[in-house]
Enzyme design. Structure first.
Site, mmCIF file in Angstrom:
data_model
loop_
_atom_site.group_PDB
_atom_site.id
_atom_site.type_symbol
_atom_site.label_atom_id
_atom_site.label_comp_id
_atom_site.label_asym_id
_atom_site.label_seq_id
_atom_site.Cartn_x
_atom_site.Cartn_y
_atom_site.Cartn_z
ATOM 1 N N SER A 56 -2.252 3.853 -9.009
ATOM 2 C CA SER A 56 -1.804 2.593 -8.422
ATOM 3 C C SER A 56 -2.849 1.478 -8.477
ATOM 4 C CB SER A 56 -1.358 2.880 -6.994
ATOM 5 O OG SER A 56 -0.633 1.815 -6.484
ATOM 6 N N ASP A 99 0.734 -0.034 -10.655
ATOM 7 C CA ASP A 99 1.946 0.753 -10.914
ATOM 8 C C ASP A 99 3.202 0.036 -10.409
ATOM 9 O OD1 ASP A 99 1.373 1.114 -8.243
ATOM 10 O OD2 ASP A 99 2.046 3.193 -8.176
ATOM 11 N N ASP A 137 4.181 -1.205 -7.473
ATOM 12 C CA ASP A 137 4.884 -0.978 -6.214
ATOM 13 C C ASP A 137 4.431 -1.930 -5.116
ATOM 14 O OD1 ASP A 137 2.475 0.227 -5.656
ATOM 15 O OD2 ASP A 137 3.296 2.229 -5.287
ATOM 16 N N ASN A 178 -0.603 -5.404 2.586
ATOM 17 C CA ASN A 178 -1.023 -5.386 1.175
ATOM 18 C C ASN A 178 0.142 -5.571 0.193
ATOM 19 O OD1 ASN A 178 0.250 -2.859 0.985
ATOM 20 N ND2 ASN A 178 -1.674 -1.718 1.263
ATOM 21 N N SER A 224 -10.346 5.218 4.097
ATOM 22 C CA SER A 224 -9.260 5.072 3.120
ATOM 23 C C SER A 224 -8.754 6.457 2.738
ATOM 24 C CB SER A 224 -9.786 4.355 1.881
ATOM 25 O OG SER A 224 -8.879 4.536 0.816
ATOM 26 N N GLY A 225 -7.464 6.533 2.450
ATOM 27 C CA GLY A 225 -6.906 7.785 1.949
ATOM 28 C C GLY A 225 -6.702 7.744 0.448
ATOM 29 N N THR A 226 -7.160 6.666 -0.187
ATOM 30 C CA THR A 226 -6.989 6.559 -1.641
ATOM 31 C C THR A 226 -8.299 6.269 -2.370
ATOM 32 O OG1 THR A 226 -6.529 4.197 -1.496
ATOM 33 C CG2 THR A 226 -4.619 5.676 -1.460
ATOM 34 N N ARG A 255 -12.647 1.482 5.376
ATOM 35 C CA ARG A 255 -12.196 0.086 5.425
ATOM 36 C C ARG A 255 -12.506 -0.504 6.802
ATOM 37 N NH1 ARG A 255 -9.254 -0.446 0.802
ATOM 38 N NH2 ARG A 255 -7.876 1.272 0.202
HETATM 39 C C1 G16 Z 1 -1.200 3.473 -1.237
HETATM 40 C C2 G16 Z 1 -0.173 3.710 -0.164
HETATM 41 C C3 G16 Z 1 -0.110 2.520 0.756
HETATM 42 C C4 G16 Z 1 -1.497 2.264 1.339
HETATM 43 C C5 G16 Z 1 -2.526 2.132 0.231
HETATM 44 C C6 G16 Z 1 -3.933 2.043 0.742
HETATM 45 O O1 G16 Z 1 -0.833 2.348 -1.974
HETATM 46 O O2 G16 Z 1 1.074 3.948 -0.772
HETATM 47 O O3 G16 Z 1 0.822 2.779 1.748
HETATM 48 O O4 G16 Z 1 -1.496 1.094 2.102
HETATM 49 O O5 G16 Z 1 -2.458 3.257 -0.622
HETATM 50 O O6 G16 Z 1 -4.232 3.193 1.504
HETATM 51 P P1 G16 Z 1 -5.662 3.504 2.061
HETATM 52 O O7 G16 Z 1 -6.019 2.349 2.961
HETATM 53 O O8 G16 Z 1 -5.527 4.786 2.810
HETATM 54 O O9 G16 Z 1 -6.596 3.553 0.894
HETATM 55 P P2 G16 Z 1 -0.929 2.326 -3.565
HETATM 56 O O10 G16 Z 1 -0.307 1.035 -3.958
HETATM 57 O O11 G16 Z 1 -2.375 2.414 -3.891
HETATM 58 O O12 G16 Z 1 -0.163 3.536 -3.991
#
Ligand code: G16
Length: 570
Positions: A67, A287, A289, A391, A516-518, A523
């Site tokens: 993403s 991606d 979304d 976001n 962050s989970g990504t 953050r």
């Molecule tokens: C994903 C999730 C979103 C979230 C974002 C950031 O988005 O689908 O709901 O807001 O990650 O998450 P975090 O703050 O935990 O890093 P995407 O667009 O990266 O798939």
């Protein structure tokens, strides 16, 4: 024996698990440096088969994407039969499989899941079905091959849809699982998706003057070719969009200084787009979304219309049409009731947007943790559930009762007929399975066309409080434990008190810290009455986190230092 452990083991040996890795199914699945992901992909393929078997052979989606993350990252998320994100109670199984230390442990983990979920694995009639797709990342091809091996290891079947946006795959999954039923969602192809959205958009905007050209930054990602195809379907006489940042072939360009995440974080236009005052612009992420809009005002100031603004535009418009059409829900006891409209936000929602929704739109607001998987489910409790993260990630859900009411209500005036026509078309235009930048863009363009509204006109609804989001690099983000829908930290002990002590020094101050989970970062979000105050609050809290809780790398000079009493010393 319900499956062939020897086959699992032999295929797994082709996809060895890296030593010392600890994988976690995060905000949006597994996401990290692509080179670490081969074994994870294989094991998620296995999980997809188990999930499909559990659901009697329903089609499960596997989207290979990272993403908004940089190009060197990749990831995978599983899609439920109706297009939602993987059931949360299964995320633990994903993590268990990904971390199984040996082939024997992997086989054991599979058996544990089969036992826990009481999956009748041997039942030949329930063939497992998986569909997959990927974004434009160079690492995607090999990772798809690993997913296919995982599916094959448990004897499932997989159809590869190639390059698709994340919302395409969610849509296709839902279509495949509903075809031939009263809930049939559409033709399960990209063409089917384009046709459905184009028809709905044309219905809403028929006979109305067109808006000026929209400049679309496609983040150099899959959204570029996808939206070009959509434009061919709909025709330039219906929608004028000029796509920039559409280079999906040059290395390193994906999401680099462009895309929705960049624009939202830095509150500036992307590189590759010349934006003049008065022009309309929007950005997708890698991606497709997420969506944000923006423009330059008459003073030359950059103005962002983020997910909060999109949510309020959508909620206000839908409520207006429902009022005009006099739509009511038919309750099982034969009585009628007004539609229950609600909005779902996260801690990142601007405080002004929440006040506007509650006080002006008079719509209840529910807060959830970050992650559309959380917002989506909260939105399902309303007849019209509008959910957006700031976001730009979100959509609008209509309950079955609401869509039924749109279809069966008989208007008695031309205004009522028109409002009903708009509501019916909106239910087709808005992706019901997941946040979708294309569908959201068309929804916004349709609303602005009906209302003949400029971006500055839309922006006037309310003024955002200044806000700032920063990333802090730390050694171990897992020590940060958020609670209360991410607004506070339970751990590390004492940190929340330090944040509170700072926040109360600022007018309208609000600040929270969450891992962050990504991305491998923490953050820090801050909000206050003025831009200067916001900046100061943000840099103080970033400094506290970096200095006291494992900051790594070069210390950013802008981070402020505080003493033990919480006074700023540098
Ligand atoms: C994903 C999730 C979103 C979230 C974002 C950031 O988005 O689908 O709901 O807001 O990650 O998450 P975090 O703050 O935990 O890093 P995407 O667009 O990266 O798939």
């Amino acid at each position: 024996m319900s499956f062939d452990p020897a086959l699992v083991s032999s295929l797994s040996l082709k996809h060895p698990r890296p030593h010392n890795a600890n994988f976690v199914y995060g905000t949006a699945g597994f996401r990290m440096k692509a080179e670490l992901l081969d074994s994870v992909m294989f094991r998620v393929g296995i999980l997809a088969v188990l999930r499909s078997k559990k659901l009697g052979g329903k089609v499960i989606g596997a989207m290979i994407t990272a993403s908004h993350n940089p190009e060197q990252d990749n990831g995978i998320k599983l899609v439920e039969p109706l297009g939602e994100m993987l059931l949360q109670s299964w995320e633990g199984y994903a993590t268990r499989l990904a971390n199984a230390a040996t082939e024997a442990d992997l086989v054991q983990a599979i058996n544990e899941i089969i036992a826990a979920e009481q999956i009748d694995f041997g039942k030949l009639s329930t063939k497992a079905n998986v569909v997959c797709a990927r974004d434009t990342r160079p690492s995607g091809e090999a990772l798809v091959a690993a997913v296919k091996d995982g599916v094959a290891a448990l004897g499932g079947s997989i159809v590869d849809y190639g390059f698709k946006t994340t919302p395409h795959l969610h849509y296709i999954t839902r279509c495949l699982n509903t075809q031939g039923t009263p809930d049939a969602y559409g033709v399960p192809t990209e063409e089917g998706y384009n046709d459905k959205l184009a028809a709905a958009f044309k219905t809403i905007t028929a006979g109305l003057p067109r808006l000026s050209t929209l400049h679309l930054d496609a983040a150099n990602g899959i959204g570029a070719p996808a939206f070009k195809k959509f434009l061919e379907t709909i025709g330039s006489e219906h929608l004028s969009v000029h796509i920039v940042n559409d280079d999906i072939h040059s290395k390193g360009k994906l999401n680099s200084k462009c895309g929705a995440d960049f624009v939202k974080l830095y509150q500036t236009k992307p590189e590759g787009l010349d934006l003049a005052p008065g022009q309309r612009a929007a950005s997708f992420d890698g991606d497709a979304d997420r969506l944000v809009y923006y423009y330059i005002d008459d003073n030359g100031t950059f103005k962002l219309l983020d997910g909060d603004k999109i949510a309020t535009l959508a909620a206000g418009f839908i409520m207006e049409q429902v009022r005009i059409a006099k739509v009511q829900i038919h309750k099982p006891d034969g009585t009628k009731a007004p539609l229950h409209v609600g909005l779902v936000q996260t801690a990142y929602a601007n405080g002004s947007s929440t006040s506007y929704v509650k006080n002006t739109l008079q719509v209840p607001v529910v807060f959830t943790q970050t992650g559309v998987k959380h917002l989506h489910h909260a939105a399902e409790h309303f007849d019209v559930g509008v959910y957006f993260e700031a976001n730009g990630h979100g959509t609008v859900l209509f309950s079955k009762e609401a869509t039924h009411a749109f279809k069966t209500t008989q208007g008695s005036t031309p205004e009522e007929h028109r409002a009903l026509e708009i509501l019916r078309a909106l239910a087709d235009l808005i992706n019901q399975s997941v946040g979708d930048a294309t569908s959201d863009l068309l929804m916004v363009e349709a609303i602005l066309t009906v209302k003949q509204l400029s971006l500055s006109g839309w922006d006037k609804a309310y003024a955002d409080l200044p806000s700032r989001q920063e990333k802090v690099l730390v050694a171990q983000r897992s020590i940060f434990k958020p609670i209360n829908a991410d607004t506070e930290l339970a751990e590390p002990l004492g940190l929340q008190d330090k944040i509170n002590q700072q926040v109360q020094k600022f007018n309208k101050g609000r600040c929270f810290v969450r891992p962050s989970g990504t991305e491998d970062i923490v953050r820090v979000y801050a909000e206050a009455e003025t831009r200067d105050e916001t900046e100061t609050l943000s840099q103080i809290v970033c400094g506290i986190v970096f200095d006291g809780y494992g900051g790594v790398g070069e210390r950013p000079a802008k981070f402020k230092k505080v003493d033990a009493a919480g006074n700023v010393v540098a």
